[in-house]
Enzyme design. Sequence first.
Site, PDB file in Angstrom:
ATOM      1  N   VAL A 148      31.035  19.595  11.088  1.00 21.46           N
ATOM      2  CA  VAL A 148      32.434  19.593  10.643  1.00 21.46           C
ATOM      3  C   VAL A 148      32.478  20.301   9.307  1.00 21.46           C
ATOM      4  CG1 VAL A 148      34.431  18.199   9.969  1.00 21.46           C
ATOM      5  CG2 VAL A 148      32.929  17.411  11.824  1.00 21.46           C
ATOM      6  N   HIS A 172      25.392  -5.435  17.625  1.00 17.76           N
ATOM      7  CA  HIS A 172      26.521  -5.383  16.698  1.00 17.76           C
ATOM      8  C   HIS A 172      26.102  -4.813  15.358  1.00 17.76           C
ATOM      9  CE1 HIS A 172      27.595  -9.048  19.313  1.00 17.76           C
ATOM     10  NE2 HIS A 172      28.244  -7.995  19.780  1.00 17.76           N
ATOM     11  N   GLY A 186      31.757   1.417  23.458  1.00 17.20           N
ATOM     12  CA  GLY A 186      31.112   0.129  23.639  1.00 17.20           C
ATOM     13  C   GLY A 186      31.832  -0.807  24.578  1.00 17.20           C
ATOM     14  N   ALA A 231      30.371  -7.466  26.125  1.00 17.08           N
ATOM     15  CA  ALA A 231      30.535  -8.697  26.888  1.00 17.08           C
ATOM     16  C   ALA A 231      31.954  -9.254  26.821  1.00 17.08           C
ATOM     17  CB  ALA A 231      29.542  -9.747  26.413  1.00 17.08           C
ATOM     18  N   GLU A 256      33.989  12.808  23.283  1.00 25.45           N
ATOM     19  CA  GLU A 256      33.081  11.720  23.614  1.00 25.45           C
ATOM     20  C   GLU A 256      31.749  12.272  24.116  1.00 25.45           C
ATOM     21  OE1 GLU A 256      30.863   8.687  24.501  1.00 25.45           O
ATOM     22  OE2 GLU A 256      32.781   8.362  23.469  1.00 25.45           O
ATOM     23  N   GLY A 260      32.787   0.838  13.779  1.00 24.73           N
ATOM     24  CA  GLY A 260      31.965  -0.217  13.207  1.00 24.73           C
ATOM     25  C   GLY A 260      31.355   0.137  11.868  1.00 24.73           C
ATOM     26  N   GLY A 264      37.651   2.012  17.649  1.00 26.40           N
ATOM     27  CA  GLY A 264      38.392   2.707  16.596  1.00 26.40           C
ATOM     28  C   GLY A 264      39.012   3.996  17.074  1.00 26.40           C
TER      29      GLY A 264
END
Length: 522
Positions: free
Chosen positions: A228, A458, A85, A90, A34, A491, A15
């Site tokens: 924030v 996930h 990720g 994979a 990051e 996610g 994202g």
Amino acid sequence: MDTEYDYVIVGSGFGGSVSALRLSEKGYKVLVIEKGKWFKAKDFPKTNWNFRRWLWMPKLKFFGIMKLSIFRHIAIISGTGVGGGSLVYANTLPTPKTAFFNSGSWKDLEAWEHTLKPFYQEALKMLGAAQNPKLFDGDLGLQKVAEDLDIKENFEATRVAVFFGKPNITQKDPYFNGEGPDRSGCTFCGACMTGCRYNAKNTLDMNYLYLAQKNGAEIIAENEVIDVQSIHAKDGSEGYEVLTRSSTKWLNQNRKITTKGVIFSGGVLGTVKLLLKLKKKSLQLLSNKVGEDIRSNNETLISVSGLNKEKNYSRGVAIGSILNTDENSHLEICRYGEGSDAWKLAHLPYVTGSNVASRIFKTLVKLFKNPIDYFKIYFVNGWSKNTVVLLFMQTLDSTLKFKRNIFGHMYSTVSTGKAPTPFIPESIQLAKAYRKAINGVSTSFALATLAGIPSTAHILGGAVMGENIDTGVIDKHNKVFGYKNMFVIDGAMISSNPGVNPSLTITAIAEHAMDQIPAKTL
């Protein structure tokens, strides 16, 4: 007031990377923050025995690409580093079935399957999706299962984010008319999930982030956002102040950054944890739905080790094949590169049972009955060379809720449906079928045996879409209810159970969200 940036993006996964590129293309000044480190091909570990380069455990000074988080109801594998990720996943890029688009809190907000179709196509193009061209021993075992179950037509090679050029031969960018980085062809070493050392995996630093930087977007690694705050106006309409600190140093100074907009893209474990903290103090207008509707894709992970020395199950891409077992479920073959045997330390013989005492008893019985087989797995044969991990997923739904305790740590509770379990009947039967097909024995993560806790790579939800602030954290354009120019794009936004690897879907929804933002005007 003047601000340093138009947008600060918290996290550089699927994202965040999409957001960085599309906003920079529209003329906005963008900063990506990051928590993990920068990685080049030479920085990845040769095997997962190199814990310092593989695992993210800052307290031990391990600054690798994979993080393991254990909760009461689920163990979660996630990625860290510039590219999120994508460094550890994979590569698999499936599109969910229709049920995904017509369920969950977002189902009535849009005709999602139709609306997202062009964005899925754009995501596939950007991620360099290609059909896996070669099947190896592990895949052939799955093909044999399909034949034995008389569902041969449901077996197929995966669509993956890998460059299948000439192995070890460097060539000019094949994806972006020469604007991207040089690439080399896949060697089928199986080491995708410990980091590609051959420059063949299409990680986000090879596409979205690479192009975003060329457009002027800035990326700072090894920094974690800890606060924030809105400036002046409570709703953030006059901008935000973002507070960061180093994630790799024990002694450091906090840094304040001002921005007109904020995009949370730290994945469920980063975004939801931060939002739960901010709701208590800095961003009290956030929806009470923060932390709710957490989904695990109803996954199980069962390892099967073959006893035939002539086979090599480490060869191939990380997930080279898939078997759709019924309308709600499918099975994938996961592998690690030869020599990456560290996972065996966390494995016990696979058993099922309703309580820990019965499972431990069954484990001891298996070890007693088959001592030679398990001795070979743990001490003689290379674990990764002889083992595949069976990844089973379902679209059937159940949800968890993440909360924050007085110490600032997240914990899980069951929200709807049954608690996640590592003992799904369909996956048990499929593991038996695969074990028979390759003449092997099965093991699983010790947490499944000792605590009945399943594992997932996930984890999804926690800041889902809704019609209003009472039904969701964000609207159908990913805008956070209660605040101006604030988004959740990762996610955590996934609002129903995809039942497949979610990276492509996160990318497509991110593309859709960015498409709604107009170009910057002077």
